[in-house]
Design an enzyme around this catalytic site. Structure first.
Site, mmCIF file in Angstrom:
data_model
loop_
_atom_site.group_PDB
_atom_site.id
_atom_site.type_symbol
_atom_site.label_atom_id
_atom_site.label_comp_id
_atom_site.label_asym_id
_atom_site.label_seq_id
_atom_site.Cartn_x
_atom_site.Cartn_y
_atom_site.Cartn_z
ATOM 1 N N ILE A 1 0.857 -1.188 0.000
ATOM 2 C CA ILE A 1 0.000 0.000 0.000
ATOM 3 C C ILE A 1 0.890 1.234 0.000
ATOM 4 O O ILE A 1 1.579 1.525 0.977
ATOM 5 C CB ILE A 1 -0.930 0.038 1.229
ATOM 6 C CG1 ILE A 1 -1.741 -1.249 1.333
ATOM 7 C CG2 ILE A 1 -1.845 1.248 1.157
ATOM 8 C CD1 ILE A 1 -2.569 -1.342 2.610
ATOM 9 N N ASP B 1 7.690 -0.332 3.208
ATOM 10 C CA ASP B 1 8.161 -0.454 1.829
ATOM 11 C C ASP B 1 9.680 -0.399 1.756
ATOM 12 O O ASP B 1 10.310 -1.120 0.970
ATOM 13 C CB ASP B 1 7.546 0.631 0.953
ATOM 14 C CG ASP B 1 7.778 2.046 1.483
ATOM 15 O OD1 ASP B 1 8.088 2.212 2.686
ATOM 16 O OD2 ASP B 1 7.620 2.998 0.688
#
Length: 261
Positions: free
Chosen positions: A7, A109
């Protein structure tokens, strides 16, 4: 099969791994007003269109930099996959050391990017992740994450220029000048954004590779704007658009026992 979900601020990336091979990849725009059921329907339709059955999914991992979406998408992933979801966050085994003030602040991430970069390219390492923001990180020879920098992404910067100035035009970033002089407003904007981003990336790489333990670092770029940002860089930079998803697979394998509980 492993379902990997990343996301980001603008998009949600989905990947399906069959063993070590990424066999499916898709993106969905981020919409904070969607419900978990709506995300589940989108995921299900994407998988079904690509002849992927939920019964084939044996694991699921999620990374998120948008806290308000994390729980919704996790619930949607659980609904679609029928599996418990391993969320990247504090307590997960990363496979490298983190030397920043508060390791829990390291984005999920970037954890995935770092592990994939180290696994596929080795240490020392510089990773450029160019999306809504551009992040450049440094990992030294001992596989220690040293830190990095964050600055506005090239597309976000172009949008700010347009929204905050009365006379500057909207521009396309896909082509244009390679020189450092624009001959009109649009050319000067394009030149400033493209060349300016390249100069920042080159400059940070120069600074990072001069640090102890960073000599000879491999440079790897990922993210939706990676090719655009690095096209005019003087440094040799490997493009790896699947770096984050591959990192999620490595994290899942590293934490497989935790994922099953």
């Amino acid at each position: 099969m492993l379902l990997a979900i990343d996301i980001g601020n603008s998009n949600i990336s989905l990947g399906i791994f069959k063993d070590e091979i990424l066999t499916f990849r898709a993106k969905i725009s981020v919409q904070t007003k969607r419900s978990s059921d709506e995300y589940a329907a989108l995921f299900y339709d994407l998988l079904r269109m690509n002849q992927i059955s939920r019964d084939e999914i044996t694991g699921c991992i999620l990374a998120s930099v948008v806290p308000e979406l994390s729980g919704l998408v996790e619930e949607a992933a659980r609904t679609v996959s029928g599996q418990d979801v391993l969320r990247v966050g504090p307590g997960i085994r990363t496979g490298f050391r983190i030397r920043i003030d508060d390791p829990s602040q390291l984005g999920a991430d970037l954890v995935a990017d770092t592990l994939a970069g180290l696994t596929e390219y080795g240490a020392p390492l510089v990773v450029i992740d160019a999306g809504t923001v551009t992040t450049i990180i440094a990992v030294d020879q001992s596989r220690t994450y040293l830190g990095g920098c964050i600055f506005p992404g090239i597309r976000a910067s172009a949008q700010v220029l347009k929204e905050t100035t009365a006379l500057l035009p909207s521009i396309e970033l896909g082509g244009g000048e390679d020189a450092c002089l624009g001959r009109n407003s649009a050319g000067a904007m394009r030149c400033g954004l493209l060349m300016g981003s390249a100069m920042m990336v080159d400059g940070f790489i120069d600074r990072y590779t001069a640090l102890p333990g960073m000599a000879g670092a491999k440079c790897v770029a990922t993210g939706g704007s990676a090719a655009l940002v690095t096209a005019r860089c003087g440094r040799q930079i490997v493009q790896d658009p699947e770096l984050t998803l591959k990192g999620l697979r490595y994290l899942y394998e590293t934490n497989r026992s935790k994922a099953k509980h």
